[in-house]
Design a protein around this motif. Structure first.
Motif, PDB file in Angstrom:
ATOM      1  N   GLN A  10       0.862  -1.187   0.025  1.00  0.00           N
ATOM      2  CA  GLN A  10       0.134  -0.016   0.154  1.00  0.00           C
ATOM      3  C   GLN A  10       1.042   1.071   0.152  1.00  0.00           C
ATOM      4  O   GLN A  10       1.963   1.535   0.792  1.00  0.00           O
ATOM      5  N   ASP A  11       0.423   2.282  -0.833  1.00  0.00           N
ATOM      6  CA  ASP A  11       1.317   3.567  -0.753  1.00  0.00           C
ATOM      7  C   ASP A  11       1.345   4.235   0.366  1.00  0.00           C
ATOM      8  O   ASP A  11       0.071   4.261   0.937  1.00  0.00           O
ATOM      9  N   ARG A  12       2.407   4.718   0.770  1.00  0.00           N
ATOM     10  CA  ARG A  12       2.546   5.574   1.996  1.00  0.00           C
ATOM     11  C   ARG A  12       3.890   6.491   1.677  1.00  0.00           C
ATOM     12  O   ARG A  12       4.738   5.761   1.218  1.00  0.00           O
ATOM     13  N   GLY A  40      -3.912   3.382  -5.160  1.00  0.00           N
ATOM     14  CA  GLY A  40      -3.281   3.138  -3.861  1.00  0.00           C
ATOM     15  C   GLY A  40      -2.241   2.044  -3.497  1.00  0.00           C
ATOM     16  O   GLY A  40      -1.677   1.914  -2.432  1.00  0.00           O
TER      17      GLY A  40
END
Length: 89
Positions: A10-12, A40
């Motif tokens: 997951q993108d962060r 995402g």
């Protein structure tokens, strides 16, 4: 020797920074890099040149796996010749 590194999750914030910092500390040179974010989901693929010194590849693999856990992503590394053999069409 060269290696192919894949990062998926997951993108962060901080994924690229964390991975590139770890590779710099290992004295890996990033020679090619691609990343994308779809709905995402973060994916990144890197080709790295490893230092000429002898290193325990399994230890590096474990370090990067632990880093992935900290960053909330999955990090895998393979020797380039193995990666090429597996994905050659």
């Amino acid at each position: 020797m060269r290696a192919v590194l894949t990062v998926v999750g997951q993108d962060r914030v901080g994924i690229v920074a964390g991975v590139s910092q770890a590779l710099a500390e290992l004295k890996f040179n990033i020679v090619d890099m691609s990343q994308t974010i779809m709905e995402g989901n973060f994916t990144m693929m890197l080709v790295c040149e490893l230092p000429a010194t002898k290193m325990d590849f399994e230890s590096v693999r474990n370090q990067l796996s632990k880093l992935g856990q900290q960053l909330g992503v999955q990090i895998r590394i393979q020797r380039e010749e193995i990666f090429d053999a597996m994905y050659k069409i």
